[in-house]
Scaffold this motif. Structure first.
Motif, PDB file in Angstrom:
ATOM      1  N   MET A  39       0.865  -1.168   0.092  1.00 18.71           N
ATOM      2  CA  MET A  39      -0.003  -0.018   0.004  1.00 18.71           C
ATOM      3  C   MET A  39       0.747   1.278   0.163  1.00 18.71           C
ATOM      4  N   ARG A  40       0.584   2.097  -0.846  1.00 17.40           N
ATOM      5  CA  ARG A  40       1.312   3.612  -0.731  1.00 17.40           C
ATOM      6  C   ARG A  40       0.674   4.385  -0.035  1.00 17.40           C
ATOM      7  N   HIS A  41       0.895   4.472   1.367  1.00 11.44           N
ATOM      8  CA  HIS A  41       0.463   5.254   2.329  1.00 11.44           C
ATOM      9  C   HIS A  41       1.102   6.617   2.065  1.00 11.44           C
ATOM     10  N   ARG A  42       0.230   7.708   2.034  1.00 14.75           N
ATOM     11  CA  ARG A  42       0.964   9.173   2.259  1.00 14.75           C
ATOM     12  C   ARG A  42       1.743   9.455   0.873  1.00 14.75           C
ATOM     13  N   LYS A  43       1.383   9.073  -0.034  1.00 13.31           N
ATOM     14  CA  LYS A  43       2.009   9.389  -1.305  1.00 13.31           C
ATOM     15  C   LYS A  43       0.979  10.048  -2.268  1.00 13.31           C
ATOM     16  N   LYS A  44       0.986  11.599  -2.262  1.00 13.61           N
ATOM     17  CA  LYS A  44       0.190  11.984  -2.984  1.00 13.61           C
ATOM     18  C   LYS A  44       0.624  12.484  -4.391  1.00 13.61           C
ATOM     19  N   VAL A  45       1.799  12.100  -4.910  1.00 14.59           N
ATOM     20  CA  VAL A  45       2.053  12.454  -6.092  1.00 14.59           C
ATOM     21  C   VAL A  45       2.182  11.190  -6.950  1.00 14.59           C
ATOM     22  N   ALA A  46       1.408  11.519  -8.183  1.00 14.81           N
ATOM     23  CA  ALA A  46       1.245  10.327  -9.065  1.00 14.81           C
ATOM     24  C   ALA A  46       2.541  10.136  -9.828  1.00 14.81           C
ATOM     25  N   ALA A  52      11.414  11.188 -12.200  1.00 10.34           N
ATOM     26  CA  ALA A  52      11.202  12.523 -11.608  1.00 10.34           C
ATOM     27  C   ALA A  52      11.321  13.619 -12.569  1.00 10.34           C
ATOM     28  N   ASP A  53      12.509  13.677 -13.240  1.00 10.06           N
ATOM     29  CA  ASP A  53      12.750  14.557 -14.293  1.00 10.06           C
ATOM     30  C   ASP A  53      11.708  14.459 -15.625  1.00 10.06           C
ATOM     31  N   GLN A  54      11.329  13.387 -16.175  1.00 11.57           N
ATOM     32  CA  GLN A  54      10.443  13.198 -17.203  1.00 11.57           C
ATOM     33  C   GLN A  54       9.158  13.637 -16.692  1.00 11.57           C
ATOM     34  N   ARG A  55       8.559  13.328 -15.469  1.00 13.25           N
ATOM     35  CA  ARG A  55       7.547  13.621 -14.884  1.00 13.25           C
ATOM     36  C   ARG A  55       7.262  15.109 -14.668  1.00 13.25           C
ATOM     37  N   LYS A  56       8.116  15.909 -14.233  1.00 15.89           N
ATOM     38  CA  LYS A  56       8.121  17.141 -14.140  1.00 15.89           C
ATOM     39  C   LYS A  56       8.059  18.063 -15.637  1.00 15.89           C
ATOM     40  N   ALA A  57       8.688  17.311 -16.491  1.00 17.87           N
ATOM     41  CA  ALA A  57       8.783  17.926 -17.784  1.00 17.87           C
ATOM     42  C   ALA A  57       7.378  17.670 -18.684  1.00 17.87           C
ATOM     43  N   LEU A  58       6.704  16.451 -18.101  1.00 14.36           N
ATOM     44  CA  LEU A  58       5.473  16.294 -18.744  1.00 14.36           C
ATOM     45  C   LEU A  58       4.359  17.089 -18.135  1.00 14.36           C
ATOM     46  N   LEU A  59       4.495  17.310 -16.661  1.00 17.73           N
ATOM     47  CA  LEU A  59       3.405  18.294 -16.004  1.00 17.73           C
ATOM     48  C   LEU A  59       3.747  19.604 -16.606  1.00 17.73           C
ATOM     49  N   ARG A  60       5.020  20.036 -16.948  1.00 19.18           N
ATOM     50  CA  ARG A  60       4.998  21.689 -17.176  1.00 19.18           C
ATOM     51  C   ARG A  60       4.399  21.842 -18.561  1.00 19.18           C
ATOM     52  N   ALA A  61       4.734  20.660 -19.417  1.00 18.92           N
ATOM     53  CA  ALA A  61       3.991  20.806 -21.044  1.00 18.92           C
ATOM     54  C   ALA A  61       2.800  20.689 -20.842  1.00 18.92           C
TER      55      ALA A  61
END
Length: 124
Positions: A39-46, A52-61
């Motif tokens: 179980m992923r307790h207290r993990k709010k980031v999808a 992490a770097d690709q996720r940040k670039a995707l969210l920025r785009a």
């Protein structure tokens, strides 16, 4: 030789306590491909299946495109992840000070889009 003797003592000691939750059969069942998941307790980031770097670039785009076009077509998980960032950028636009403008320019890829957002956001 000493390591082998120590291991045999540990195995014999564990067998003396009878069946426990840490027997070899439960480990074998988990490695056999059973449906055991943590179980992923207290993990709010999808995580979106990306580092992490690709996720940040995707969210920025995605944030840039939502602000530019008003709506985009994407998956539900990505839409839920990008909503937080778009709301934050809109709040920065409503604040309108220099620090908010610099924060928005650090996240949004298009400089002209940030200028138009900060001109239109206080009227909305």
């Amino acid at each position: 030789m000493r390591i082998f003797a120590l291991l045999s003592l540990l195995v014999a000691g564990a067998a003396a306590f009878g069946s426990s939750a840490f027997t070899g059969s439960s480990i074998a069942a988990a490695s056999n491909g059973s449906n055991l998941s943590m179980m992923r307790h207290r993990k709010k980031v999808a995580k979106l299946g990306k580092p992490a770097d690709q996720r940040k670039a995707l969210l920025r785009a995605l944030s840039t495109e939502v602000i530019r076009h008003g709506r985009i077509k994407t998956t539900l998980t990505r839409a839920k992840a990008v909503r937080k960032h778009v709301d934050h950028i809109i709040q920065l636009g409503k604040r309108g000070d220099l620090h908010a403008r610099r924060q928005a320019m650090a996240w949004i890829y298009d400089k002209d889009l940030v200028h138009s957002l900060f001109e239109a956001a206080p009227e909305r």
